[in-house]
Write a protein that holds these residues in place. Sequence first.
Motif, PDB file in Angstrom:
ATOM      1  N   ARG A 220       2.431 -51.522  -6.461  1.00 34.29           N
ATOM      2  CA  ARG A 220       1.999 -52.914  -6.355  1.00 34.29           C
ATOM      3  C   ARG A 220       1.806 -53.569  -7.723  1.00 34.29           C
ATOM      4  NH1 ARG A 220       0.109 -56.094  -2.600  1.00 34.29           N
ATOM      5  NH2 ARG A 220       0.187 -55.438  -0.432  1.00 34.29           N
ATOM      6  N   VAL A 221       1.957 -52.824  -8.792  1.00 27.85           N
ATOM      7  CA  VAL A 221       1.578 -53.349 -10.098  1.00 27.85           C
ATOM      8  C   VAL A 221       2.491 -54.492 -10.569  1.00 27.85           C
ATOM      9  CG1 VAL A 221       1.221 -52.796 -12.524  1.00 27.85           C
ATOM     10  CG2 VAL A 221       0.515 -51.180 -10.771  1.00 27.85           C
ATOM     11  N   HIS A 222       3.777 -54.334 -10.439  1.00 30.86           N
ATOM     12  CA  HIS A 222       4.691 -55.352 -10.973  1.00 30.86           C
ATOM     13  C   HIS A 222       5.407 -56.148  -9.889  1.00 30.86           C
ATOM     14  CE1 HIS A 222       4.019 -54.176 -15.044  1.00 30.86           C
ATOM     15  NE2 HIS A 222       4.266 -52.923 -14.748  1.00 30.86           N
ATOM     16  N   MET A 223       4.768 -56.254  -8.725  1.00 27.71           N
ATOM     17  CA  MET A 223       5.472 -56.928  -7.649  1.00 27.71           C
ATOM     18  C   MET A 223       5.477 -58.441  -7.852  1.00 27.71           C
ATOM     19  SD  MET A 223       2.573 -56.603  -4.876  1.00 27.71           S
ATOM     20  CE  MET A 223       1.063 -57.481  -5.054  1.00 27.71           C
ATOM     21  N   ALA A 224       6.476 -59.051  -7.256  1.00 30.20           N
ATOM     22  CA  ALA A 224       6.518 -60.511  -7.209  1.00 30.20           C
ATOM     23  C   ALA A 224       6.852 -60.871  -5.773  1.00 30.20           C
ATOM     24  CB  ALA A 224       7.569 -61.030  -8.157  1.00 30.20           C
ATOM     25  N   GLY A 225       6.842 -62.166  -5.460  1.00 32.31           N
ATOM     26  CA  GLY A 225       7.239 -62.571  -4.125  1.00 32.31           C
ATOM     27  C   GLY A 225       6.061 -63.009  -3.286  1.00 32.31           C
ATOM     28  N   ASN A 226       6.269 -63.032  -1.989  1.00 34.76           N
ATOM     29  CA  ASN A 226       5.271 -63.585  -1.087  1.00 34.76           C
ATOM     30  C   ASN A 226       4.033 -62.704  -0.962  1.00 34.76           C
ATOM     31  OD1 ASN A 226       7.314 -65.378  -0.759  1.00 34.76           O
ATOM     32  ND2 ASN A 226       7.676 -64.952   1.408  1.00 34.76           N
ATOM     33  N   ASP A 227       4.092 -61.473  -1.471  1.00 37.57           N
ATOM     34  CA  ASP A 227       2.937 -60.582  -1.351  1.00 37.57           C
ATOM     35  C   ASP A 227       2.154 -60.459  -2.667  1.00 37.57           C
ATOM     36  OD1 ASP A 227       4.860 -59.182  -2.692  1.00 37.57           O
ATOM     37  OD2 ASP A 227       4.700 -57.356  -1.471  1.00 37.57           O
ATOM     38  N   GLU A 228       2.315 -61.442  -3.566  1.00 36.74           N
ATOM     39  CA  GLU A 228       1.476 -61.461  -4.776  1.00 36.74           C
ATOM     40  C   GLU A 228       0.015 -61.655  -4.343  1.00 36.74           C
ATOM     41  OE1 GLU A 228       2.941 -63.587  -8.320  1.00 36.74           O
ATOM     42  OE2 GLU A 228       1.028 -64.670  -8.255  1.00 36.74           O
ATOM     43  N   ARG A 229      -0.891 -60.965  -5.065  1.00 34.80           N
ATOM     44  CA  ARG A 229      -2.305 -61.055  -4.703  1.00 34.80           C
ATOM     45  C   ARG A 229      -3.136 -61.520  -5.892  1.00 34.80           C
ATOM     46  NH1 ARG A 229      -4.090 -55.395  -2.146  1.00 34.80           N
ATOM     47  NH2 ARG A 229      -3.628 -54.707  -4.281  1.00 34.80           N
ATOM     48  N   THR A 230      -4.244 -62.198  -5.604  1.00 31.59           N
ATOM     49  CA  THR A 230      -5.190 -62.550  -6.664  1.00 31.59           C
ATOM     50  C   THR A 230      -6.608 -62.270  -6.221  1.00 31.59           C
ATOM     51  OG1 THR A 230      -5.724 -64.231  -8.337  1.00 31.59           O
ATOM     52  CG2 THR A 230      -5.579 -64.986  -6.038  1.00 31.59           C
ATOM     53  N   TYR A 231      -7.474 -62.103  -7.224  1.00 28.99           N
ATOM     54  CA  TYR A 231      -8.901 -61.914  -6.948  1.00 28.99           C
ATOM     55  C   TYR A 231      -9.623 -63.235  -7.222  1.00 28.99           C
ATOM     56  CZ  TYR A 231     -13.714 -60.450  -7.257  1.00 28.99           C
ATOM     57  OH  TYR A 231     -15.070 -60.370  -7.053  1.00 28.99           O
ATOM     58  N   ILE A 232     -10.206 -63.796  -6.183  1.00 31.45           N
ATOM     59  CA  ILE A 232     -10.984 -65.033  -6.296  1.00 31.45           C
ATOM     60  C   ILE A 232     -12.433 -64.697  -5.960  1.00 31.45           C
ATOM     61  CG2 ILE A 232     -11.344 -67.366  -5.339  1.00 31.45           C
ATOM     62  CD1 ILE A 232      -8.722 -67.171  -6.906  1.00 31.45           C
ATOM     63  N   MET A 233     -13.348 -65.249  -6.746  1.00 30.29           N
ATOM     64  CA  MET A 233     -14.768 -64.954  -6.510  1.00 30.29           C
ATOM     65  C   MET A 233     -15.576 -66.248  -6.608  1.00 30.29           C
ATOM     66  SD  MET A 233     -17.146 -62.241  -8.621  1.00 30.29           S
ATOM     67  CE  MET A 233     -16.373 -62.540 -10.204  1.00 30.29           C
ATOM     68  N   VAL A 234     -16.415 -66.486  -5.593  1.00 31.36           N
ATOM     69  CA  VAL A 234     -17.394 -67.560  -5.686  1.00 31.36           C
ATOM     70  C   VAL A 234     -18.587 -66.977  -6.425  1.00 31.36           C
ATOM     71  CG1 VAL A 234     -18.726 -69.306  -4.466  1.00 31.36           C
ATOM     72  CG2 VAL A 234     -16.566 -68.481  -3.476  1.00 31.36           C
ATOM     73  N   LYS A 235     -18.911 -67.585  -7.560  1.00 32.25           N
ATOM     74  CA  LYS A 235     -19.979 -67.082  -8.427  1.00 32.25           C
ATOM     75  C   LYS A 235     -21.358 -67.421  -7.830  1.00 32.25           C
ATOM     76  CE  LYS A 235     -17.125 -67.302 -12.633  1.00 32.25           C
ATOM     77  NZ  LYS A 235     -16.914 -68.005 -13.934  1.00 32.25           N
ATOM     78  N   PRO A 236     -22.454 -66.863  -8.401  1.00 34.09           N
ATOM     79  CA  PRO A 236     -23.775 -67.051  -7.785  1.00 34.09           C
ATOM     80  C   PRO A 236     -24.152 -68.520  -7.541  1.00 34.09           C
ATOM     81  CG  PRO A 236     -23.896 -65.315  -9.416  1.00 34.09           C
ATOM     82  CD  PRO A 236     -22.518 -65.907  -9.532  1.00 34.09           C
ATOM     83  N   ASP A 237     -23.785 -69.420  -8.460  1.00 33.12           N
ATOM     84  CA  ASP A 237     -24.123 -70.840  -8.263  1.00 33.12           C
ATOM     85  C   ASP A 237     -23.355 -71.428  -7.091  1.00 33.12           C
ATOM     86  OD1 ASP A 237     -21.923 -70.354  -9.919  1.00 33.12           O
ATOM     87  OD2 ASP A 237     -22.057 -72.301 -10.903  1.00 33.12           O
ATOM     88  N   GLY A 238     -22.103 -71.022  -6.910  1.00 32.73           N
ATOM     89  CA  GLY A 238     -21.310 -71.513  -5.782  1.00 32.73           C
ATOM     90  C   GLY A 238     -21.866 -71.040  -4.447  1.00 32.73           C
ATOM     91  N   VAL A 239     -22.354 -69.783  -4.414  1.00 31.22           N
ATOM     92  CA  VAL A 239     -22.969 -69.255  -3.192  1.00 31.22           C
ATOM     93  C   VAL A 239     -24.270 -70.004  -2.910  1.00 31.22           C
ATOM     94  CG1 VAL A 239     -24.002 -67.215  -2.107  1.00 31.22           C
ATOM     95  CG2 VAL A 239     -21.889 -66.981  -3.448  1.00 31.22           C
ATOM     96  N   GLN A 240     -25.125 -70.139  -3.953  1.00 33.94           N
ATOM     97  CA  GLN A 240     -26.435 -70.813  -3.768  1.00 33.94           C
ATOM     98  C   GLN A 240     -26.263 -72.257  -3.344  1.00 33.94           C
ATOM     99  OE1 GLN A 240     -29.336 -69.327  -3.833  1.00 33.94           O
ATOM    100  NE2 GLN A 240     -28.704 -67.360  -4.675  1.00 33.94           N
ATOM    101  N   ARG A 241     -25.195 -72.905  -3.816  1.00 29.44           N
ATOM    102  CA  ARG A 241     -24.978 -74.320  -3.494  1.00 29.44           C
ATOM    103  C   ARG A 241     -24.236 -74.529  -2.171  1.00 29.44           C
ATOM    104  NH1 ARG A 241     -22.168 -77.043  -8.311  1.00 29.44           N
ATOM    105  NH2 ARG A 241     -22.392 -78.821  -6.908  1.00 29.44           N
ATOM    106  N   GLY A 242     -23.919 -73.437  -1.489  1.00 31.36           N
ATOM    107  CA  GLY A 242     -23.285 -73.558  -0.172  1.00 31.36           C
ATOM    108  C   GLY A 242     -21.834 -73.981  -0.234  1.00 31.36           C
TER     109      GLY A 242
END
Length: 156
Positions: free
Chosen positions: A1-23
């Motif tokens: 999975r390291v050098h893949m491209a195409g429709n199965d590309e993945r990313t890590y998205i994170m809502v940080k503590p302020d985003g969680v606290q603010r709903g």
Amino acid sequence: RVHMAGNDERTYIMVKPDGVQRGLVGQIIGRFEQRGYQLKGLKLMQPTEALLRQHYNELVTKAFFPRLLEYMLSGPVCAMVWEGKGVVATGRMMLGATNPQASAPGTIRGDYCIDVGKNICHGSDSVENAEREIGLWFSADELLSWTPHSRPWLYE
Ligand code: RTP
Ligand code: MG
């Protein structure tokens, strides 16, 4: 999975503590869903200092790192994996510039926040870093393999 491209590309998205606290978790999830990206993993968690030092391994020597650490330890975060064509770069565009005062309106930061030290969300900056971060924040059994029925209507 390291050098893949195409429709199965993945990313890590994170809502940080302020985003969680603010709903804002729902708003941020909604934007990725509406765009057509596929949710592969999702959890609310309290990050540890050890995990944050690994996640931000390129920033630990920066002058702002102690403040960043305190910010990221201040409450739970919402960790997510999103999949789809070009999702790393497009995800960064959807988040907006690092400093919200330079983030365009219409981006997540450009619509919801003001200060760089309270910029509500994280997105991986390369495919390689995305795979590294996904491995840090999720175990293999927390990532689901499933086929959304919308896929034929999204991709040519
Ligand atoms: P992120 O990793 O959170 O998606 O943000 P980024 O790539 O746009 O920015 P990066 O350079 O990776 O910085 C990570 C987070 O550190 C905080 N930061 N503070 N000058 C400062 O005070 C400063 N610079 C960066 C921000 O919360 C940034 O998102
Ligand atoms: Mg970054």
